[in-house]
Motif scaffolding. Structure first.
Motif, PDB file in Angstrom:
ATOM      1  N   LEU A 214       6.372  18.979  -3.565  1.00 43.76           N
ATOM      2  CA  LEU A 214       6.599  17.540  -3.637  1.00 43.76           C
ATOM      3  C   LEU A 214       5.974  16.876  -2.417  1.00 43.76           C
ATOM      4  N   ILE A 215       5.216  15.792  -2.659  1.00 44.40           N
ATOM      5  CA  ILE A 215       4.664  14.974  -1.575  1.00 44.40           C
ATOM      6  C   ILE A 215       5.031  13.528  -1.874  1.00 44.40           C
ATOM      7  N   THR A 216       5.472  12.798  -0.846  1.00 45.71           N
ATOM      8  CA  THR A 216       5.850  11.406  -1.019  1.00 45.71           C
ATOM      9  C   THR A 216       5.627  10.638   0.281  1.00 45.71           C
ATOM     10  N   GLY A 217       5.912   9.366   0.238  1.00 43.69           N
ATOM     11  CA  GLY A 217       5.739   8.497   1.396  1.00 43.69           C
ATOM     12  C   GLY A 217       4.582   7.544   1.157  1.00 43.69           C
ATOM     13  N   LYS A 218       4.607   6.420   1.828  1.00 45.35           N
ATOM     14  CA  LYS A 218       3.546   5.421   1.646  1.00 45.35           C
ATOM     15  C   LYS A 218       2.182   5.976   1.994  1.00 45.35           C
ATOM     16  N   GLU A 219       2.140   6.891   2.952  1.00 46.73           N
ATOM     17  CA  GLU A 219       0.875   7.518   3.340  1.00 46.73           C
ATOM     18  C   GLU A 219       0.922   9.026   3.092  1.00 46.73           C
ATOM     19  N   LYS A 220       1.760   9.440   2.149  1.00 48.72           N
ATOM     20  CA  LYS A 220       1.940  10.853   1.781  1.00 48.72           C
ATOM     21  C   LYS A 220       2.268  11.707   3.004  1.00 48.72           C
ATOM     22  N   GLU A 221       3.176  11.183   3.847  1.00 50.29           N
ATOM     23  CA  GLU A 221       3.507  11.860   5.097  1.00 50.29           C
ATOM     24  C   GLU A 221       4.726  12.782   5.012  1.00 50.29           C
TER      25      GLU A 221
END
Length: 142
Positions: free
Chosen positions: A102-109
């Motif tokens: 799983l990758i998430t975050g506004k900048e995929k951080e």
């Protein structure tokens, strides 16, 4: 402090024993029973973690952070739950080599990689976001 883990375990025992009293014995303090206690000890704002080379099309980021999550298992499914950072609703999920990624975050951080003991059917995986909480339900094969 000799053992920092001992202090945490003592606190957990105190919370559970103090709130789990039997109301019929007349010794309760009016607090509800405690069924479980959850402590998040890493993730979110934790130390940076290099992660991303495993995700095709997603560049590795040296500042990618681990995402705290919960994984529940039944006979038929795995259910993963995590709070999405900030007001983000963008995420990507991949299943490969026995791991759910799983990758998430506004900048995929933010990222998480969860090894699963049973194979899942990616075609039957369903995800929802409700009130900032991402829930992913994966159906086990066979």
């Amino acid at each position: 402090m000799d053992d920092p883990g001992k202090e945490i375990m003592d606190l957990i025992r105190h919370l559970i024993s103090g709130g789990a009293a039997d109301p019929s014995d007349g010794k309760t303090s009016g607090s509800p029973s405690v069924i479980g206690v959850k402590f998040v000890v890493a993730g979110g704002g934790g130390a940076p973690h290099v992660f991303g080379a495993d995700f095709p099309g997603v560049p590795a980021k040296p500042d990618r952070r681990l995402l705290p999550l919960e994984l529940f298992e039944s006979d038929e499914t795995y259910t993963l739950q995590t709070e999405l950072p900030g007001s983000c609703t963008d995420y990507s999920v991949e299943y490969a080599d026995g791991k759910l990624k799983l990758i998430t975050g506004k900048e995929k951080e933010y990222s998480a990689e969860i090894p699963l003991e049973s194979e899942i059917d990616p075609e039957k995986t369903v995800s929802t976001v409700r009130h900032g909480v991402l829930e992913i339900v994966c159906v086990k094969r066979g």
